[in-house]
Design a protein around this motif. Structure first.
Motif, PDB file in Angstrom:
ATOM      1  N   PRO A  29      -9.848   1.389  -1.077  1.00 10.08           N
ATOM      2  CA  PRO A  29      -8.814   0.198  -0.956  1.00 10.08           C
ATOM      3  C   PRO A  29      -7.205   1.029  -0.884  1.00 10.08           C
ATOM      4  O   PRO A  29      -7.194   1.813  -1.744  1.00 10.08           O
ATOM      5  CB  PRO A  29      -9.112  -0.408  -2.358  1.00 10.08           C
ATOM      6  CG  PRO A  29     -10.285  -0.297  -2.744  1.00 10.08           C
ATOM      7  CD  PRO A  29     -10.807   1.236  -2.410  1.00 10.08           C
ATOM      8  N   ALA A  30      -6.465   0.282  -0.052  1.00  6.96           N
ATOM      9  CA  ALA A  30      -5.093   0.618  -0.182  1.00  6.96           C
ATOM     10  C   ALA A  30      -4.289   0.432  -1.491  1.00  6.96           C
ATOM     11  O   ALA A  30      -4.572  -0.458  -2.054  1.00  6.96           O
ATOM     12  CB  ALA A  30      -4.420   0.297   1.082  1.00  6.96           C
ATOM     13  N   THR A  31      -3.217   1.233  -1.597  1.00  2.74           N
ATOM     14  CA  THR A  31      -2.274   1.035  -2.891  1.00  2.74           C
ATOM     15  C   THR A  31      -1.052   0.754  -2.301  1.00  2.74           C
ATOM     16  O   THR A  31      -0.499   1.322  -1.122  1.00  2.74           O
ATOM     17  CB  THR A  31      -2.327   2.137  -4.170  1.00  2.74           C
ATOM     18  OG1 THR A  31      -1.888   3.192  -3.325  1.00  2.74           O
ATOM     19  CG2 THR A  31      -3.783   2.087  -4.422  1.00  2.74           C
ATOM     20  N   VAL A  32       0.020   0.291  -2.962  1.00  4.48           N
ATOM     21  CA  VAL A  32       1.359   0.402  -2.556  1.00  4.48           C
ATOM     22  C   VAL A  32       1.763   1.795  -2.275  1.00  4.48           C
ATOM     23  O   VAL A  32       2.643   1.794  -1.303  1.00  4.48           O
ATOM     24  CB  VAL A  32       2.336  -0.286  -3.342  1.00  4.48           C
ATOM     25  CG1 VAL A  32       3.774  -0.225  -3.291  1.00  4.48           C
ATOM     26  CG2 VAL A  32       1.986  -1.725  -3.830  1.00  4.48           C
ATOM     27  N   GLU A  33       1.513   3.031  -2.787  1.00  2.99           N
ATOM     28  CA  GLU A  33       1.685   4.224  -2.518  1.00  2.99           C
ATOM     29  C   GLU A  33       1.349   4.786  -1.247  1.00  2.99           C
ATOM     30  O   GLU A  33       1.684   5.920  -0.834  1.00  2.99           O
ATOM     31  CB  GLU A  33       1.246   5.110  -3.544  1.00  2.99           C
ATOM     32  CG  GLU A  33       1.829   5.088  -5.065  1.00  2.99           C
ATOM     33  CD  GLU A  33       1.273   3.546  -5.882  1.00  2.99           C
ATOM     34  OE1 GLU A  33       0.060   3.216  -5.361  1.00  2.99           O
ATOM     35  OE2 GLU A  33       2.090   3.202  -6.746  1.00  2.99           O
ATOM     36  N   ASP A  34       0.289   3.947  -0.749  1.00  8.21           N
ATOM     37  CA  ASP A  34      -0.096   4.514   0.791  1.00  8.21           C
ATOM     38  C   ASP A  34       0.743   4.011   1.676  1.00  8.21           C
ATOM     39  O   ASP A  34       0.578   4.133   2.994  1.00  8.21           O
ATOM     40  CB  ASP A  34      -1.503   3.745   0.833  1.00  8.21           C
ATOM     41  CG  ASP A  34      -2.390   4.391  -0.012  1.00  8.21           C
ATOM     42  OD1 ASP A  34      -2.329   5.811  -0.275  1.00  8.21           O
ATOM     43  OD2 ASP A  34      -3.227   3.630  -0.694  1.00  8.21           O
ATOM     44  N   ALA A  35       1.872   3.085   1.502  1.00  9.37           N
ATOM     45  CA  ALA A  35       2.696   2.347   2.514  1.00  9.37           C
ATOM     46  C   ALA A  35       3.310   3.363   3.351  1.00  9.37           C
ATOM     47  O   ALA A  35       3.125   3.010   4.784  1.00  9.37           O
ATOM     48  CB  ALA A  35       3.675   1.482   1.899  1.00  9.37           C
ATOM     49  N   ARG A  36       3.633   4.375   3.311  1.00  5.11           N
ATOM     50  CA  ARG A  36       4.134   5.342   4.164  1.00  5.11           C
ATOM     51  C   ARG A  36       3.118   6.045   5.161  1.00  5.11           C
ATOM     52  O   ARG A  36       2.959   6.016   6.405  1.00  5.11           O
ATOM     53  CB  ARG A  36       5.044   6.485   3.362  1.00  5.11           C
ATOM     54  CG  ARG A  36       5.343   7.670   4.238  1.00  5.11           C
ATOM     55  CD  ARG A  36       6.806   7.205   4.916  1.00  5.11           C
ATOM     56  NE  ARG A  36       7.425   8.228   5.586  1.00  5.11           N
ATOM     57  CZ  ARG A  36       8.672   7.950   6.239  1.00  5.11           C
ATOM     58  NH1 ARG A  36       9.251   7.091   5.878  1.00  5.11           N
ATOM     59  NH2 ARG A  36       9.068   9.227   6.985  1.00  5.11           N
ATOM     60  N   GLY A  37       1.944   6.373   4.719  1.00  2.00           N
ATOM     61  CA  GLY A  37       0.602   6.751   5.494  1.00  2.00           C
ATOM     62  C   GLY A  37       0.353   5.812   6.441  1.00  2.00           C
ATOM     63  O   GLY A  37       0.151   5.994   7.428  1.00  2.00           O
ATOM     64  N   VAL A  38       0.290   4.617   5.863  1.00  6.50           N
ATOM     65  CA  VAL A  38      -0.366   3.325   6.634  1.00  6.50           C
ATOM     66  C   VAL A  38       0.734   3.055   7.871  1.00  6.50           C
ATOM     67  O   VAL A  38       0.475   2.821   9.005  1.00  6.50           O
ATOM     68  CB  VAL A  38      -0.257   2.005   5.858  1.00  6.50           C
ATOM     69  CG1 VAL A  38      -0.469   0.948   6.577  1.00  6.50           C
ATOM     70  CG2 VAL A  38      -1.604   2.227   4.859  1.00  6.50           C
ATOM     71  N   ALA A  39       2.157   3.378   7.589  1.00  8.18           N
ATOM     72  CA  ALA A  39       3.165   2.865   8.488  1.00  8.18           C
ATOM     73  C   ALA A  39       3.107   4.064   9.645  1.00  8.18           C
ATOM     74  O   ALA A  39       3.233   3.895  10.751  1.00  8.18           O
ATOM     75  CB  ALA A  39       4.494   2.978   7.858  1.00  8.18           C
TER      76      ALA A  39
END
Length: 182
Positions: free
Chosen positions: A7-17
């Motif tokens: 599951p994704a976390t807020v800390e993953d936002a840069r990688g997701v972007a």
């Protein structure tokens, strides 16, 4: 390189972007105007995905235009995010009784490595566990790589088309694919 899905976390936002922007540029070149693709910025997508992950983490609607709460999974290899998928209750009014695979993106350097397969299999399991018997997704017309990928995973076109908009692009012709889950 071992792919792990979680599951994704807020800390993953840069990688997701980063995955979002790089995949758009590679997969949609020739299908979406180059100026739209070249205008994509990781920083803007990071802000968008940070807000999205904050909302979904709090159980709030994932998208501003409805009440569906979707989940995001990320794929990691060697500690870096290499892909992601979002899924949940259908956002389209006529599809509210079905699950939706709303997005699935894999870094171009990881195409053909099994990352997409791992993500779609985990997303389908999530949709099933949520009780959906059928799901749908939208694919940009002309994205033959995506059609082949989804076809290998038992998704098929049902003849429904729409004009959509995303990422600054307008009048994107999309085709709906469906899959039985039960």
């Amino acid at each position: 390189m071992v792919t792990r899905v979680r599951p994704a976390t807020v800390e993953d936002a840069r990688g997701v972007a980063t995955v979002h922007v790089e995949t758009w540029r590679a997969a949609y070149r020739g299908l979406i105007d180059d100026a739209v693709l070249d205008a994509q910025r990781v920083e803007q997508r990071e802000q968008m995905w940070t807000r999205w992950l904050e909302r979904t983490g709090a159980g709030q609607p994932s998208y501003g235009d409805g009440d569906a709460v979707h989940r995001m999974l990320v794929a990691e290899a060697d500690g870096a995010i290499t892909g992601w998928a979002t899924f949940g209750r259908g956002r389209d009014a006529e599809d509210a009784g079905r699950g939706e695979l709303a997005g699935l993106y894999v870094l171009p350097g990881h195409w053909g490595t099994g990352t997409g397969h791992a993500l779609i299999e985990h997303a389908v399991l999530g949709l099933r566990s949520d009780g959906w018997r059928e799901a749908y997704l939208w694919v940009l017309h002309g994205n033959e790589r995506a059609f082949r990928f989804y076809g290998r995973h038992d998704w098929h076109a049902d003849g429904t088309e729409r004009l959509g908009a995303a990422g600054g692009a307008t009048e994107l012709r999309e085709l709906r694919l469906v899959r039985r889950l039960a």
